[in-house]
Scaffold this motif. Sequence first.
Motif, PDB file in Angstrom:
ATOM      1  N   ILE A 197       0.938  -1.101   0.158  1.00 12.89           N
ATOM      2  CA  ILE A 197      -0.005  -0.132   0.039  1.00 12.89           C
ATOM      3  C   ILE A 197       0.351   1.373  -0.272  1.00 12.89           C
ATOM      4  N   TRP A 198       1.978   0.996   0.803  1.00 15.84           N
ATOM      5  CA  TRP A 198       2.800   2.609   1.278  1.00 15.84           C
ATOM      6  C   TRP A 198       3.473   2.705  -0.317  1.00 15.84           C
ATOM      7  N   ARG A 199       3.609   1.454  -0.929  1.00 15.22           N
ATOM      8  CA  ARG A 199       4.547   1.567  -2.050  1.00 15.22           C
ATOM      9  C   ARG A 199       3.582   1.959  -3.606  1.00 15.22           C
ATOM     10  N   TRP A 200       2.907   1.390  -4.095  1.00 14.89           N
ATOM     11  CA  TRP A 200       1.655   1.704  -4.700  1.00 14.89           C
ATOM     12  C   TRP A 200       0.624   2.837  -4.622  1.00 14.89           C
ATOM     13  N   THR A 201       0.181   3.075  -3.580  1.00 14.47           N
ATOM     14  CA  THR A 201      -0.680   4.108  -3.489  1.00 14.47           C
ATOM     15  C   THR A 201      -0.933   5.240  -4.552  1.00 14.47           C
ATOM     16  N   GLY A 202       0.849   5.737  -4.224  1.00 13.64           N
ATOM     17  CA  GLY A 202       0.487   7.493  -4.425  1.00 13.64           C
ATOM     18  C   GLY A 202       0.922   7.515  -7.270  1.00 13.64           C
ATOM     19  N   TYR A 203       1.507   5.956  -6.812  1.00 12.19           N
ATOM     20  CA  TYR A 203       1.149   4.944  -8.451  1.00 12.19           C
ATOM     21  C   TYR A 203      -0.058   5.802  -8.952  1.00 12.19           C
ATOM     22  N   ASN A 204      -1.192   4.977  -8.561  1.00 18.13           N
ATOM     23  CA  ASN A 204      -2.322   4.579  -8.735  1.00 18.13           C
ATOM     24  C   ASN A 204      -2.614   6.119  -8.340  1.00 18.13           C
ATOM     25  N   THR A 205      -2.919   7.349  -7.607  1.00 17.27           N
ATOM     26  CA  THR A 205      -3.137   8.115  -7.078  1.00 17.27           C
ATOM     27  C   THR A 205      -2.945   8.956  -8.583  1.00 17.27           C
ATOM     28  N   LEU A 206      -2.400   8.769  -9.220  1.00 18.86           N
ATOM     29  CA  LEU A 206      -1.412   9.833 -10.263  1.00 18.86           C
ATOM     30  C   LEU A 206      -2.783   9.384 -11.565  1.00 18.86           C
ATOM     31  N   ILE A 207      -2.453   8.047 -11.790  1.00 14.98           N
ATOM     32  CA  ILE A 207      -3.316   7.323 -12.652  1.00 14.98           C
ATOM     33  C   ILE A 207      -4.498   8.075 -12.323  1.00 14.98           C
ATOM     34  N   TYR A 208      -5.712   8.249 -11.415  1.00 14.97           N
ATOM     35  CA  TYR A 208      -6.740   8.504 -11.154  1.00 14.97           C
ATOM     36  C   TYR A 208      -6.562   9.966 -11.309  1.00 14.97           C
ATOM     37  N   LEU A 209      -6.188  10.917 -10.899  1.00 12.91           N
ATOM     38  CA  LEU A 209      -5.404  12.079 -11.673  1.00 12.91           C
ATOM     39  C   LEU A 209      -5.968  12.994 -12.637  1.00 12.91           C
ATOM     40  N   ALA A 210      -4.791  12.049 -13.623  1.00 14.19           N
ATOM     41  CA  ALA A 210      -5.149  11.645 -14.693  1.00 14.19           C
ATOM     42  C   ALA A 210      -6.332  12.021 -15.146  1.00 14.19           C
ATOM     43  N   ALA A 211      -6.839  10.974 -14.609  1.00  6.59           N
ATOM     44  CA  ALA A 211      -8.721  10.322 -14.853  1.00  6.59           C
ATOM     45  C   ALA A 211      -9.312  10.812 -14.894  1.00  6.59           C
ATOM     46  N   MET A 212      -9.221  12.082 -13.969  1.00 12.78           N
ATOM     47  CA  MET A 212     -10.042  12.769 -13.383  1.00 12.78           C
ATOM     48  C   MET A 212      -9.804  13.920 -14.058  1.00 12.78           C
ATOM     49  N   GLN A 213      -9.130  14.571 -14.628  1.00  8.58           N
ATOM     50  CA  GLN A 213      -8.663  15.918 -15.458  1.00  8.58           C
ATOM     51  C   GLN A 213      -9.051  16.215 -16.847  1.00  8.58           C
ATOM     52  N   ALA A 214      -9.612  14.358 -17.544  1.00  9.75           N
ATOM     53  CA  ALA A 214     -10.127  14.020 -18.744  1.00  9.75           C
ATOM     54  C   ALA A 214     -11.269  14.186 -18.221  1.00  9.75           C
ATOM     55  N   VAL A 215     -12.156  14.177 -17.624  1.00 10.89           N
ATOM     56  CA  VAL A 215     -13.600  14.348 -17.508  1.00 10.89           C
ATOM     57  C   VAL A 215     -14.065  16.274 -17.626  1.00 10.89           C
ATOM     58  N   PRO A 216     -15.430  16.111 -18.598  1.00  9.23           N
ATOM     59  CA  PRO A 216     -15.662  17.487 -19.031  1.00  9.23           C
ATOM     60  C   PRO A 216     -16.102  18.202 -17.735  1.00  9.23           C
ATOM     61  N   THR A 217     -15.675  19.265 -18.098  1.00 10.65           N
ATOM     62  CA  THR A 217     -15.865  20.341 -16.939  1.00 10.65           C
ATOM     63  C   THR A 217     -17.796  20.997 -16.939  1.00 10.65           C
ATOM     64  N   ASP A 218     -18.583  20.543 -18.202  1.00 10.08           N
ATOM     65  CA  ASP A 218     -19.762  20.768 -18.156  1.00 10.08           C
ATOM     66  C   ASP A 218     -20.368  19.244 -17.207  1.00 10.08           C
ATOM     67  N   LEU A 219     -19.833  18.665 -16.977  1.00 14.09           N
ATOM     68  CA  LEU A 219     -20.940  17.779 -16.582  1.00 14.09           C
ATOM     69  C   LEU A 219     -20.846  18.271 -14.727  1.00 14.09           C
TER      70      LEU A 219
END
Length: 332
Positions: A197-219
Amino acid sequence: MATSTPTRDAHVPPPRGAAAPPPAAGRGSWRSRLWRFDDKASPYAYIAPFFLVFGAFGLFPLVYTGWIALHRVEMTGLDQMEWVGWANFGTILHDSEFWTAVGNTFAIGVISTVPQLLMALGLAHLLNYRLRASTFFRTLILTPYATSVASAALVFALVFRADGGILNWLLHFIGLGHTNWANGHWTSKIAISAIVIWRWTGYNTLIYLAAMQAVPTDLYEAASIDGANRWQQFRKVTIPSLRPTILFTIVISTIGSMQLFGEPLLLEGGTVGATGGNENQYETLSVYLYNYGWKLGHLGPAAAVAWAMLALLLIIAGINLLVGRLVRKSAA
């Protein structure tokens, strides 16, 4: 009226309906053939290095491992191979330690994957807002991923040490008693999961962050107009938009849990760590393969374990694919 006769070099158009003369063979036709060959062959030349490297370091070892799994091969006599067919697979399938390793691998995978992805999703949601020094926080959260497995495992081995460990000192300080983390069947899995958990949480966080930034703001704007608060926007807008990314991280985390080796090996270290504990309480499939191949020297069963791990990964990938299709159909 004076008439002019055409010179010998003048161009006379062919009569209407007459067939055009064939192109003259020469320098122009050679260039045309070379251009057509380059247009068709260039894409294959561009992707050829990848397939050459994959064939040399991916496909060939996989096929050769399958060939070894059908033979009796010892570490001391690599040039002596005896055909045994499916006997090596029967050996590991009838070994209770193999099924113990399978159970340990799946248990550690679940204990580490679920909290890890939930924490990564929450941290990505926080980082998605406009924060001061956001680049610093994004870099900081990826630091554990850049740390080597050996360094992280050794540090956490000191934290979970039964005699003089930091965690036991804190538990004793608040009056919760003393725990032998490595010798317990579930406490050892929790200790290994904490490293993952300590090693891989940050890696998955950046993947989720990139996906969140691709969500249209109109929604989000439409949801805000409808009266949805931030928590409702997260549940009704962010999570549905991230479903493909969440399934991807589940698959990647599952593959990573099947490959756990350094964390259980270095939790206690020495002979005990190499066997996955005194009672194999945290022995994973990778450690089980290591024991068969490098400690006992039986390469045939070790190769069979490797192919069994591949089969389990394919089954899990198929289940995730079916779940993904069901989720998409329900969303549609």
